[in-house]
Write a protein that holds these residues in place. Sequence first.
Motif, PDB file in Angstrom:
ATOM      1  N   MET A 163       0.835  -1.182   0.000  1.00  0.00           N
ATOM      2  CA  MET A 163       0.000   0.000   0.000  1.00  0.00           C
ATOM      3  C   MET A 163       0.881   1.248   0.000  1.00  0.00           C
ATOM      4  SD  MET A 163      -3.058  -1.008   0.023  1.00  0.00           S
ATOM      5  CE  MET A 163      -3.817  -2.557   0.319  1.00  0.00           C
ATOM      6  N   ASN A 164       0.418   2.239  -0.721  1.00  0.00           N
ATOM      7  CA  ASN A 164       1.127   3.508  -0.797  1.00  0.00           C
ATOM      8  C   ASN A 164       0.126   4.633  -0.567  1.00  0.00           C
ATOM      9  OD1 ASN A 164       3.291   5.312  -1.444  1.00  0.00           O
ATOM     10  ND2 ASN A 164       2.398   5.560  -3.480  1.00  0.00           N
ATOM     11  N   TRP A 165       0.464   5.574   0.306  1.00  0.00           N
ATOM     12  CA  TRP A 165      -0.379   6.740   0.562  1.00  0.00           C
ATOM     13  C   TRP A 165       0.114   7.912  -0.259  1.00  0.00           C
ATOM     14  CZ3 TRP A 165      -4.920   6.697   2.742  1.00  0.00           C
ATOM     15  CH2 TRP A 165      -5.238   5.670   3.630  1.00  0.00           C
ATOM     16  N   VAL A 166      -0.830   8.670  -0.812  1.00  0.00           N
ATOM     17  CA  VAL A 166      -0.505   9.870  -1.573  1.00  0.00           C
ATOM     18  C   VAL A 166      -1.314  11.016  -0.994  1.00  0.00           C
ATOM     19  CG1 VAL A 166      -0.462  10.942  -3.846  1.00  0.00           C
ATOM     20  CG2 VAL A 166      -0.141   8.465  -3.647  1.00  0.00           C
ATOM     21  N   HIS A 167      -0.647  12.141  -0.738  1.00  0.00           N
ATOM     22  CA  HIS A 167      -1.288  13.378  -0.289  1.00  0.00           C
ATOM     23  C   HIS A 167      -0.848  14.452  -1.267  1.00  0.00           C
ATOM     24  CE1 HIS A 167      -1.117  12.159   4.270  1.00  0.00           C
ATOM     25  NE2 HIS A 167      -1.461  11.147   3.499  1.00  0.00           N
ATOM     26  N   LYS A 168      -1.798  15.121  -1.923  1.00  0.00           N
ATOM     27  CA  LYS A 168      -1.424  16.167  -2.873  1.00  0.00           C
ATOM     28  C   LYS A 168      -2.427  17.304  -2.861  1.00  0.00           C
ATOM     29  CE  LYS A 168       1.313  13.541  -6.177  1.00  0.00           C
ATOM     30  NZ  LYS A 168       1.626  13.366  -7.593  1.00  0.00           N
ATOM     31  N   THR A 169      -1.901  18.505  -2.964  1.00  0.00           N
ATOM     32  CA  THR A 169      -2.763  19.654  -3.188  1.00  0.00           C
ATOM     33  C   THR A 169      -3.207  19.604  -4.645  1.00  0.00           C
ATOM     34  OG1 THR A 169      -0.974  21.100  -3.885  1.00  0.00           O
ATOM     35  CG2 THR A 169      -1.459  21.029  -1.507  1.00  0.00           C
ATOM     36  N   PHE A 170      -4.172  20.431  -4.988  1.00  0.00           N
ATOM     37  CA  PHE A 170      -4.654  20.491  -6.365  1.00  0.00           C
ATOM     38  C   PHE A 170      -3.517  20.834  -7.321  1.00  0.00           C
ATOM     39  CE2 PHE A 170      -6.731  22.538  -9.987  1.00  0.00           C
ATOM     40  CZ  PHE A 170      -7.746  21.635 -10.269  1.00  0.00           C
ATOM     41  N   ALA A 171      -2.687  21.795  -6.928  1.00  0.00           N
ATOM     42  CA  ALA A 171      -1.576  22.228  -7.793  1.00  0.00           C
ATOM     43  C   ALA A 171      -0.553  21.117  -8.022  1.00  0.00           C
ATOM     44  CB  ALA A 171      -0.886  23.456  -7.195  1.00  0.00           C
ATOM     45  N   GLU A 172      -0.443  20.197  -7.088  1.00  0.00           N
ATOM     46  CA  GLU A 172       0.525  19.107  -7.206  1.00  0.00           C
ATOM     47  C   GLU A 172       0.006  17.932  -8.037  1.00  0.00           C
ATOM     48  OE1 GLU A 172       2.816  19.593  -2.917  1.00  0.00           O
ATOM     49  OE2 GLU A 172       0.934  18.458  -2.999  1.00  0.00           O
ATOM     50  N   LEU A 173      -1.289  17.876  -8.275  1.00  0.00           N
ATOM     51  CA  LEU A 173      -1.860  16.755  -9.027  1.00  0.00           C
ATOM     52  C   LEU A 173      -1.443  16.816 -10.486  1.00  0.00           C
ATOM     53  CD1 LEU A 173      -5.555  16.815  -7.728  1.00  0.00           C
ATOM     54  CD2 LEU A 173      -3.806  15.122  -7.144  1.00  0.00           C
ATOM     55  N   SER A 174      -1.094  15.650 -11.030  1.00  0.00           N
ATOM     56  CA  SER A 174      -0.869  15.579 -12.471  1.00  0.00           C
ATOM     57  C   SER A 174      -2.241  15.563 -13.153  1.00  0.00           C
ATOM     58  CB  SER A 174      -0.098  14.307 -12.835  1.00  0.00           C
ATOM     59  OG  SER A 174      -0.920  13.159 -12.646  1.00  0.00           O
ATOM     60  N   LYS A 175      -2.255  15.818 -14.433  1.00  0.00           N
ATOM     61  CA  LYS A 175      -3.514  15.746 -15.176  1.00  0.00           C
ATOM     62  C   LYS A 175      -4.123  14.353 -15.049  1.00  0.00           C
ATOM     63  CE  LYS A 175      -2.218  19.194 -18.580  1.00  0.00           C
ATOM     64  NZ  LYS A 175      -1.833  19.421 -19.977  1.00  0.00           N
ATOM     65  N   GLN A 176      -3.295  13.328 -15.133  1.00  0.00           N
ATOM     66  CA  GLN A 176      -3.776  11.947 -15.045  1.00  0.00           C
ATOM     67  C   GLN A 176      -4.371  11.665 -13.667  1.00  0.00           C
ATOM     68  OE1 GLN A 176      -4.180   9.728 -17.501  1.00  0.00           O
ATOM     69  NE2 GLN A 176      -5.183   8.413 -15.993  1.00  0.00           N
ATOM     70  N   GLU A 177      -3.727  12.138 -12.600  1.00  0.00           N
ATOM     71  CA  GLU A 177      -4.245  11.924 -11.245  1.00  0.00           C
ATOM     72  C   GLU A 177      -5.592  12.629 -11.072  1.00  0.00           C
ATOM     73  OE1 GLU A 177      -0.081  11.429  -8.742  1.00  0.00           O
ATOM     74  OE2 GLU A 177      -0.809  13.451  -9.238  1.00  0.00           O
ATOM     75  N   LEU A 178      -5.681  13.872 -11.540  1.00  0.00           N
ATOM     76  CA  LEU A 178      -6.936  14.604 -11.439  1.00  0.00           C
ATOM     77  C   LEU A 178      -8.036  13.874 -12.202  1.00  0.00           C
ATOM     78  CD1 LEU A 178      -8.635  17.008 -10.560  1.00  0.00           C
ATOM     79  CD2 LEU A 178      -7.773  18.242 -12.575  1.00  0.00           C
TER      80      LEU A 178
END
Length: 147
Positions: free
Chosen positions: A1-16
């Motif tokens: 398992m991997n946790w990811v925490h990102k602000t909107f600005a940090e999100l890649s287009k694919q992640e969004l």
Amino acid sequence: MNWVHKTFAELSKQELYEILQTRVEVFVVEQECPYPEVDGRDEGCLHIWMEKEEEMVAYCRIVPPEKDEQYHSIGRVLVKEGHRGCGYARQVMDRAIHVLKEDYKVNHIWLHGQEHLRHFYGSFGFKEVSDVYLEDGIPHVDMLMEV
């Protein structure tokens, strides 16, 4: 398992794209609830998700207070179909609560949850602060946790 925490600005287009696609699959398609999933709040949120073999399996967002709101909230809590029943909802809630307590130093956490999940949210210490009401045809209840 991997946790990811990102602000909107940090999100890649694919992640969004994956976040929005998953939220629509769960909240609009599965729950047969046509409502504006893209609500204009994502840009101010911290997005938290759990990956299993590079697939997002659980997600939530931390929403900052806006206008007349007093508290940060946890929203859009979901576990993808096929991964439910594994305890991931509890893990993503634990993660969000921890982030709010430790990183944001909040005193209270707000939650606008579906009524059938009130006992689940209550198990974390959330208390009901409203009567059950319909939103988009689904019974909801507002809940507050004092930390």
